[in-house]
Scaffold this active site. Structure first.
Site, short mmCIF file in Angstrom:
data_model
loop_
_atom_site.label_atom_id
_atom_site.label_comp_id
_atom_site.label_asym_id
_atom_site.label_seq_id
_atom_site.Cartn_x
_atom_site.Cartn_y
_atom_site.Cartn_z
N PRO A 2 0.82 -1.21 0.00
CA PRO A 2 0.00 0.00 0.00
C PRO A 2 0.86 1.26 0.00
O PRO A 2 1.89 1.33 0.65
CB PRO A 2 -0.80 -0.07 1.30
CG PRO A 2 -0.53 -1.39 1.89
CD PRO A 2 0.65 -1.98 1.22
N TYR A 3 0.39 2.24 -0.75
CA TYR A 3 1.00 3.57 -0.78
C TYR A 3 -0.12 4.55 -0.51
O TYR A 3 -1.13 4.57 -1.22
CB TYR A 3 1.61 3.83 -2.16
CG TYR A 3 2.00 5.27 -2.38
CD1 TYR A 3 3.24 5.76 -1.99
CD2 TYR A 3 1.12 6.16 -2.99
CE1 TYR A 3 3.59 7.08 -2.19
CE2 TYR A 3 1.45 7.48 -3.20
CZ TYR A 3 2.68 7.94 -2.80
OH TYR A 3 3.03 9.24 -3.00
#
EC number: 5.3.2.-
Length: 73
Positions: A2-3
């Site tokens: 995840p970013y």
């Protein structure tokens, strides 16, 4: 991996930014089962003169007296 990109107006302390990063990471771990070491959180600070709110630049909006909520909610 995840970013998450968080955009805020300038002025947050280092401690406040660390708390946001910790909270976002914790939410990804808790709600999505991600490993903390795989979570990337980036905070972009934007000058209030470059951020719009309520149809105005935020720094202009903040200078104006704001009407109190007359509804009492």
């Amino acid at each position: 991996m995840p970013y998450v990109n968080v955009r805020i107006t300038e002025g947050a302390t280092r401690g406040q930014k660390a708390a946001v990063i910790a909270d976002v990471t914790r939410a990804l771990v808790e709600h999505r089962g991600k490993k903390p070491e795989h979570c990337h959180v980036v905070i972009d600070e934007v000058a209030e003169a470059n951020w719009g709110f309520a149809g105005q630049l935020t720094d202009d909006w903040k200078r104006e007296p704001q009407a109190e909520d007359a509804g009492g909610s």
